[in-house]
Motif scaffolding. Structure first.
Motif: not given
Length: 227
Positions: A211-224, A164-179
């Motif tokens: 920040x450069x690629x607006x992405x919506x997570x599995x909860x319908x929220x934009x990953x800020x 969390x210190x490096x990647x912020x709050x968890x979401x599956x979409x953020x996790x998958x995109x990061x990988x």
């Protein structure tokens, strides 16, 4: 819709010498799957991709000499061994395929779809060659192939304490995109928990990417951005 760049977990294999003694069907003209190793299963994963589908490409070769006309071969789904659903988990396939004139090899493409079901389980599509028409023979050990695919991904147990210190709050979409963007496997992400430099690099890179690629997570929220 983004095209998947598939991560294939099967060992890339070539068909080792096959003798005519393996032929169980009468006739000189036959086809077989070119599949890796001794297993007839090829595994795919949506974990490190960001699109909605994977185009699985399966090579098919002929036992016969090339001819100056197109020839046709038949594939069928073995329902008793398949859990994937046509039109839901994969795009339905035609029965007949073409071996182009002058060729002894062609590629069958199967479009595997990413569905919510794959978050909980893997699915399998079993295909078999039907000896008929232009090709009345096959090699028994290479007459069937099973494609399996999944999208199972779980939150690392120590995400809230380390990542969390490096990647912020968890979401599956953020996790998958990061990988996918960092080209890390889940195992490499886990191994990086004690590598501050690597985590810092990955976190800064993905913060800028989202920040450069607006992405919506599995909860319908934009990953800020989180930094």
């Amino acid at each position: 819709m983004n095209t998947k760049r598939p991560l294939i977990f099967a060992t890339v294999f070539v068909l080792f010498g096959c003798s005519n003694q393996e032929m169980l069907y009468e006739g000189d003209a036959g086809v077989y799957f070119v599949i890796p190793g001794t297993s007839n299963t090829i595994e795919y994963s949506f974990l490190t991709t960001t699109g909605d589908y994977i185009d699985a490409e399966i090579k098919v070769q002929t036992l016969a000499q090339p001819q100056d006309r197109d020839r046709h071969f038949t594939l069928a789904v073995r329902d008793s061994s398949s859990t994937a659903r046509p039109g839901v988990d994969y795009e339905a396939l035609p029965q007949n395929f073409v071996m182009p004139a002058g060729k002894t090899e062609t590629t069958v493409t199967v479009r595997l779809l990413c569905t919510r079901r794959l978050e909980e389980e893997s699915v399998c599509l079993a295909l078999r060659i039907v000896p008929q028409g232009d090709f009345t023979a096959t090699i028994p050990s290479r007459s069937e192939v099973c494609l399996t695919w999944t999208d199972q991904l779980s939150k690392p147990a120590n995400w809230d304490y380390i990542y969390k210190m490096y990647f912020g709050e968890y979401s599956r979409v953020k996790h998958r995109y990061s990988l996918a963007i960092l080209e890390w496997t889940p195992e490499q992400l886990s191994e990086a928990e004690n590598d501050v430099e690597r985590l810092a690099f990955g976190g800064i890179f993905m913060n800028t990417w989202f920040a450069e690629n607006p992405t919506i997570d599995e909860n319908g929220k934009e990953i800020k951005p989180w930094m």
